[in-house]
Design a protein around this motif. Structure first.
Motif, PDB file in Angstrom:
ATOM      1  N   LEU A 324       0.815  -1.225   0.000  1.00  0.00           N
ATOM      2  CA  LEU A 324       0.000   0.000   0.000  1.00  0.00           C
ATOM      3  C   LEU A 324       0.849   1.276   0.000  1.00  0.00           C
ATOM      4  O   LEU A 324       0.342   2.351   0.292  1.00  0.00           O
ATOM      5  N   ARG A 325       2.106   1.123  -0.303  1.00  0.00           N
ATOM      6  CA  ARG A 325       2.954   2.328  -0.321  1.00  0.00           C
ATOM      7  C   ARG A 325       3.393   2.626  -1.744  1.00  0.00           C
ATOM      8  O   ARG A 325       4.003   1.783  -2.412  1.00  0.00           O
ATOM      9  N   VAL A 326       3.123   3.837  -2.171  1.00  0.00           N
ATOM     10  CA  VAL A 326       3.438   4.214  -3.545  1.00  0.00           C
ATOM     11  C   VAL A 326       4.917   3.985  -3.866  1.00  0.00           C
ATOM     12  O   VAL A 326       5.261   3.404  -4.898  1.00  0.00           O
ATOM     13  N   SER A 327       5.800   4.383  -2.950  1.00  0.00           N
ATOM     14  CA  SER A 327       7.220   4.260  -3.296  1.00  0.00           C
ATOM     15  C   SER A 327       7.652   2.793  -3.387  1.00  0.00           C
ATOM     16  O   SER A 327       8.550   2.468  -4.169  1.00  0.00           O
ATOM     17  N   ASP A 328       7.017   1.918  -2.614  1.00  0.00           N
ATOM     18  CA  ASP A 328       7.341   0.492  -2.752  1.00  0.00           C
ATOM     19  C   ASP A 328       6.742  -0.098  -4.029  1.00  0.00           C
ATOM     20  O   ASP A 328       7.327  -0.977  -4.647  1.00  0.00           O
ATOM     21  N   GLU A 329       5.590   0.411  -4.406  1.00  0.00           N
ATOM     22  CA  GLU A 329       4.969  -0.069  -5.646  1.00  0.00           C
ATOM     23  C   GLU A 329       5.879   0.255  -6.838  1.00  0.00           C
ATOM     24  O   GLU A 329       6.028  -0.551  -7.757  1.00  0.00           O
ATOM     25  N   ILE A 330       6.510   1.413  -6.776  1.00  0.00           N
ATOM     26  CA  ILE A 330       7.448   1.777  -7.843  1.00  0.00           C
ATOM     27  C   ILE A 330       8.563   0.737  -7.923  1.00  0.00           C
ATOM     28  O   ILE A 330       8.953   0.296  -9.006  1.00  0.00           O
ATOM     29  N   LYS A 331       9.041   0.315  -6.757  1.00  0.00           N
ATOM     30  CA  LYS A 331      10.116  -0.691  -6.748  1.00  0.00           C
ATOM     31  C   LYS A 331       9.641  -2.004  -7.370  1.00  0.00           C
ATOM     32  O   LYS A 331      10.403  -2.688  -8.052  1.00  0.00           O
ATOM     33  N   ILE A 332       8.388  -2.359  -7.110  1.00  0.00           N
ATOM     34  CA  ILE A 332       7.864  -3.594  -7.711  1.00  0.00           C
ATOM     35  C   ILE A 332       7.879  -3.468  -9.232  1.00  0.00           C
ATOM     36  O   ILE A 332       8.332  -4.369  -9.935  1.00  0.00           O
ATOM     37  N   TYR A 333       7.423  -2.334  -9.736  1.00  0.00           N
ATOM     38  CA  TYR A 333       7.400  -2.156 -11.189  1.00  0.00           C
ATOM     39  C   TYR A 333       8.805  -2.160 -11.766  1.00  0.00           C
ATOM     40  O   TYR A 333       9.046  -2.728 -12.828  1.00  0.00           O
ATOM     41  N   GLU A 334       9.713  -1.509 -11.053  1.00  0.00           N
ATOM     42  CA  GLU A 334      11.088  -1.492 -11.563  1.00  0.00           C
ATOM     43  C   GLU A 334      11.621  -2.911 -11.676  1.00  0.00           C
ATOM     44  O   GLU A 334      12.272  -3.275 -12.651  1.00  0.00           O
ATOM     45  N   LYS A 335      11.306  -3.714 -10.661  1.00  0.00           N
ATOM     46  CA  LYS A 335      11.755  -5.099 -10.690  1.00  0.00           C
ATOM     47  C   LYS A 335      11.124  -5.847 -11.860  1.00  0.00           C
ATOM     48  O   LYS A 335      11.821  -6.530 -12.617  1.00  0.00           O
ATOM     49  N   LEU A 336       9.818  -5.699 -12.023  1.00  0.00           N
ATOM     50  CA  LEU A 336       9.129  -6.425 -13.087  1.00  0.00           C
ATOM     51  C   LEU A 336       9.593  -5.960 -14.469  1.00  0.00           C
ATOM     52  O   LEU A 336       9.727  -6.755 -15.395  1.00  0.00           O
ATOM     53  N   ILE A 337       9.865  -4.671 -14.579  1.00  0.00           N
ATOM     54  CA  ILE A 337      10.343  -4.145 -15.863  1.00  0.00           C
ATOM     55  C   ILE A 337      11.712  -4.724 -16.190  1.00  0.00           C
ATOM     56  O   ILE A 337      11.988  -5.101 -17.325  1.00  0.00           O
ATOM     57  N   GLY A 338      12.531  -4.839 -15.160  1.00  0.00           N
ATOM     58  CA  GLY A 338      13.860  -5.426 -15.349  1.00  0.00           C
ATOM     59  C   GLY A 338      13.783  -6.845 -15.904  1.00  0.00           C
ATOM     60  O   GLY A 338      14.711  -7.323 -16.549  1.00  0.00           O
ATOM     61  N   GLN A 339      12.645  -7.511 -15.648  1.00  0.00           N
ATOM     62  CA  GLN A 339      12.519  -8.895 -16.116  1.00  0.00           C
ATOM     63  C   GLN A 339      11.736  -8.979 -17.420  1.00  0.00           C
ATOM     64  O   GLN A 339      11.433 -10.075 -17.888  1.00  0.00           O
ATOM     65  N   SER A 340      11.361  -7.841 -18.000  1.00  0.00           N
ATOM     66  CA  SER A 340      10.419  -7.913 -19.125  1.00  0.00           C
ATOM     67  C   SER A 340      10.984  -7.305 -20.400  1.00  0.00           C
ATOM     68  O   SER A 340      12.110  -6.846 -20.447  1.00  0.00           O
ATOM     69  N   ASP A 341      10.129  -7.266 -21.419  1.00  0.00           N
ATOM     70  CA  ASP A 341      10.546  -6.686 -22.697  1.00  0.00           C
ATOM     71  C   ASP A 341      10.572  -5.160 -22.647  1.00  0.00           C
ATOM     72  O   ASP A 341      10.858  -4.499 -23.629  1.00  0.00           O
ATOM     73  N   LEU A 342      10.245  -4.600 -21.491  1.00  0.00           N
ATOM     74  CA  LEU A 342      10.283  -3.140 -21.360  1.00  0.00           C
ATOM     75  C   LEU A 342      11.668  -2.661 -20.942  1.00  0.00           C
ATOM     76  O   LEU A 342      11.904  -1.473 -20.804  1.00  0.00           O
ATOM     77  N   ARG A 343      12.532  -3.628 -20.751  1.00  0.00           N
ATOM     78  CA  ARG A 343      13.829  -3.331 -20.151  1.00  0.00           C
ATOM     79  C   ARG A 343      14.605  -2.249 -20.889  1.00  0.00           C
ATOM     80  O   ARG A 343      15.260  -1.423 -20.294  1.00  0.00           O
ATOM     81  N   ASN A 344      14.498  -2.234 -22.220  1.00  0.00           N
ATOM     82  CA  ASN A 344      15.331  -1.293 -22.964  1.00  0.00           C
ATOM     83  C   ASN A 344      14.624  -0.015 -23.370  1.00  0.00           C
ATOM     84  O   ASN A 344      15.119   0.756 -24.174  1.00  0.00           O
ATOM     85  N   ILE A 345      13.468   0.180 -22.803  1.00  0.00           N
ATOM     86  CA  ILE A 345      12.693   1.363 -23.115  1.00  0.00           C
ATOM     87  C   ILE A 345      13.008   2.421 -22.072  1.00  0.00           C
ATOM     88  O   ILE A 345      13.239   2.106 -20.912  1.00  0.00           O
ATOM     89  N   HIS A 346      13.014   3.676 -22.517  1.00  0.00           N
ATOM     90  CA  HIS A 346      13.197   4.712 -21.498  1.00  0.00           C
ATOM     91  C   HIS A 346      11.875   4.961 -20.787  1.00  0.00           C
ATOM     92  O   HIS A 346      10.843   5.178 -21.421  1.00  0.00           O
ATOM     93  N   ILE A 347      11.913   4.880 -19.486  1.00  0.00           N
ATOM     94  CA  ILE A 347      10.708   5.161 -18.705  1.00  0.00           C
ATOM     95  C   ILE A 347      10.877   6.551 -18.122  1.00  0.00           C
ATOM     96  O   ILE A 347      11.781   6.781 -17.313  1.00  0.00           O
TER      97      ILE A 347
END
Ligand code: ATP
Ligand code: MG
Ligand code: ZN
Ligand code: ZN
Length: 631
Positions: A324-347
């Motif tokens: 329920l914490r926004v800043s931790d949710e960001i970390k989850i997305y960063e982790k998932l992005i690191g494992q996905s096809d979004l890895r080389n996209i600029h966010i």
């Protein structure tokens, strides 16, 4: 060749840690390191504790989980304190099935996977090392070899605890091959490994008609039964069910409540006595954590069925809510992005934040407290004090909202939306508006969503949008103010001169004409008003500034424009207000003149160099803010 050297090192480490000897040798090891005989739960607990614990604001943070699970500290603290700790002390909870209950994609599988990978690693380290009777299909604890009558003495002498009986296969081996001479029986160090089926098992329900209980408890070996003549000969039985092989470690029971009843009954005695029934044998002892997961609906159906009462009392349920914490949710997305096809996209900066604001808001429950709303709650949870509430009020809010976080948008949904948005555009960069658009389109495509629910979610998207507008303006404002740093400094010095004169009740000298004037009230107020300082509060604010100024002077430090956070904000805002027209024109004109172009370039260079933008999203940000200012 670096790799070859690593390989060499790896092999030599393997050699170092492998060990084989007799039961007699094992006893010598045990004398020095009694921890090698600890039971599965105790080993799991030391594994988690050995990784480190940090206490922050009354909540324990276990380093073991911190690399992959974010925002679940309270839940994990409960898991460790209320399950693993008592289980390690051999209290009865260890025999219960640990059932993780929570919404989809809330990290249940991740949690179990971490325990599995953790055990594999830990068993290779000194503190986590363990030994087994060589050749035992269940790699059982060698201490089982000690006859019942001798155990009391042994326990006293060596200070270890012995629990469990030999498996049928070892029992036979001891008698037939060693004639009871247990000290000669071979023992080896073992390394838990899911791949090798040592100490870690996974049971997944499949079609109930075809699934066999053998998957759990092993089966008769038809290729050898003719040779040994009987199903009760352990040589004619394969102790290779998941419950067998998971002995010493853990068994994951996936989708437990989807499973056919007969499989669950098998767990009854395991979850009570620590043993289970297999084939034509007496009960087989097993020392393992059985961990299962389920969602809330399944669980509710399960407990509403009277037939399940016996099993229900043998289950310990741990709720795994969403973060329920926004800043931790960001970390989850960063982790998932690191494992996905979004890895080389600029966010682009803030893109993940707006997504997180949206998803966290969908998970929150309305509070009945006066003056509290979901936006404030979202900020407060994330560590920000809001109007009327401080961090100390958090606890009460949490108590009020039981079951908060058990529903809402899951992290994977967000990542999937980002990916699909990406596939359709050719862009190499995703900005916050793209994210919000993608989330909104996702709602449109969602087939099973009610109109009411959809409106609720759309509202959160617009909340996130509003939050973004503020962030965007602030960011551009900052960048422009930097491009006008000189002006900021002048404004600042000017303000200080006036404040000084005001506080000391003196006149101020015009630097050009030497004329004596009253302090410029209009100028001071125009700055103070930017940060909401009222007429009645201005005096004390100015005095505070002056005190700060003289304390800097005493320490021979320069009091500059960034020394006072609020004053800095006021100056930036004032300057921005003065510049508003410039920004407006510069950012929204289609045909900037040379001067405007130069400023735009300066500002976007700043955004790129210091704020994580790429040329594309820097440009988009400027345009967007231009359009906001023109509204
Ligand atoms: N709090 C969290 N911290 C870190 N990652 C998380 C968190 N919650 C979910 N995730 C990530 O989201 C993804 C989905 O999580 P996971 O598969 O563990 O969920 P689950 O609860 O097992 O879901 P399901 O009920 O669908 O099986 C994983 O990649 C996981 O790492
Ligand atoms: Mg799962
Ligand atoms: Zn055995
Ligand atoms: Zn970008």
């Amino acid at each position: 060749m670096d790799f070859l050297r690593r390989l060499e090192e790896y092999r030599s480490l393997e050699k170092q840690i492998t060990w084989e000897g007799t039961f007699q040798d094992y006893i010598a090891i045990l004398k020095e390191k009694p921890y090698v005989s600890q039971l599965a739960h105790a080993r799991l607990y030391s594994m988690i504790r050995d990784a480190g614990v940090e206490e922050k604001e009354g909540v324990k943070h276990y380093t073991f989980f911190s690399s992959e699970l974010f925002g679940l500290d309270k839940t994990l603290e409960k898991l460790v304190e209320e399950y693993f700790h008592p289980a390690a002390r051999r209290l009865d909870v260890r025999k219960r099935i640990l059932l993780l209950m929570g919404p989809v994609s809330g990290g249940k599988s991740t949690l179990v996977a971490m325990l599995k990978r953790g055990l594999e690693k830990y068993s290779r380290e000194e503190r986590g090392s363990l030994y087994a009777i060589k050749g035992c299909p269940m790699h059982e604890e060698p201490l089982h070899l000690i006859p019942k009558e001798l155990r009391g003495d042994f326990q006293k002498t060596y200070g270890v605890y012995i629990e469990g009986e030999l498996c049928p296969s070892c029992r036979m081996m001891v008698e037939q091959e060693y004639n009871g001479k247990i000290e000669k029986i071979p023992v080896e160090r073992i390394f838990l490994s899911e791949d090798n089926r040592v100490g870690i098992g996974t049971f997944t329900p499949s079609d109930p008609k075809s699934q066999d209980i053998a998957d759990l408890t092993g089966s008769v070996d038809f290729s050898t039964i003719a040779e040994y003549g009987s199903e009760s000969d352990p040589r004619a039985y394969r102790f290779d069910g998941e419950l067998n092989i998971a002995n010493r470690g853990l068994m994951e029971f996936q989708e437990m409540l989807k499973c056919d009843e007969k499989f669950l009954w098998n767990l009854l005695s395991l979850s009570q006595e620590g043993n289970f029934k297999a084939g034509r044998f007496a009960l087989i002892y097993a020392d393992e954590l059985v961990v299962a997961h389920t969602n809330e609906n399944e669980y509710k159906t399960f407990i509403s069925n009277k037939k399940n009462e016996a099993l229900q009392s043998r289950i310990i349920v741990l709720k795994i809510p969403y973060n329920l914490r926004v800043s931790d949710e960001i970390k989850i997305y960063e982790k998932l992005i690191g494992q996905s096809d979004l890895r080389n996209i600029h966010i682009a900066p803030h893109a993940l934040r707006v997504a997180s604001i949206f998803s966290v808001m969908t998970r929150l429950k309305e509070s009945k407290k006066q003056g509290m709303d979901l936006v404030k709650k979202m900020k407060l949870y994330d560590g920000e004090d809001v109007e009327g509430f401080k961090q100390k009020d958090l606890h009460e809010l949490q108590i009020e909202a039981i079951d908060e976080g058990m529903s809402g948008v899951d992290p994977r949904y967000v990542i999937n939306r980002l990916s699909s948005a990406l596939i359709r555009t050719s862009t190499q960069c995703i900005n916050p508006l793209d994210v919000l658009r993608a989330l909104k389109e996702g709602l449109d495509q969602h087939p099973s969503i009610t109109k009411e629910e959809k409106d609720r979610l759309l509202n959160f998207i617009s909340v996130a949008r509003k939050e973004y507008d503020e962030m965007a303006k602030k960011e551009v404002q900052r960048a422009f103010v930097y491009a006008y740093e000189e002006s900021a400094k002048v404004l600042f010095d000017n303000y200080l001169d006036n404040v000084e004169a005001f506080c000391n009740g003196v006149k101020i000298k015009d630097p050009l004409t030497d004329e004596e004037m009253d302090p410029d009230e209009k100028l001071m107020r125009s700055i103070e008003e930017q940060i909401g300082i009222s007429e009645s509060a201005k005096k004390s604010f100015r005095e505070e500034i002056l005190i700060r100024l003289s304390s800097y002077a005493r320490k021979n430090r320069r009091f500059n424009y960034s020394s006072h956070e609020r004053l800095r904000e006021a100056i930036e805002k004032k300057l921005f207000a003065d510049l508003k027209d410039v920004v407006k024109i510069t950012t929204s004109t289609k045909t900037p003149d040379a001067g405007q172009l130069k400023r735009i370039n300066e500002v976007s260079a700043r955004l790129i160099a210091e704020h994580g933008y790429c040329p594309t999203c820097a440009n988009e940000l400027l345009r967007y803010v231009g359009s906001l200012l023109n509204r």
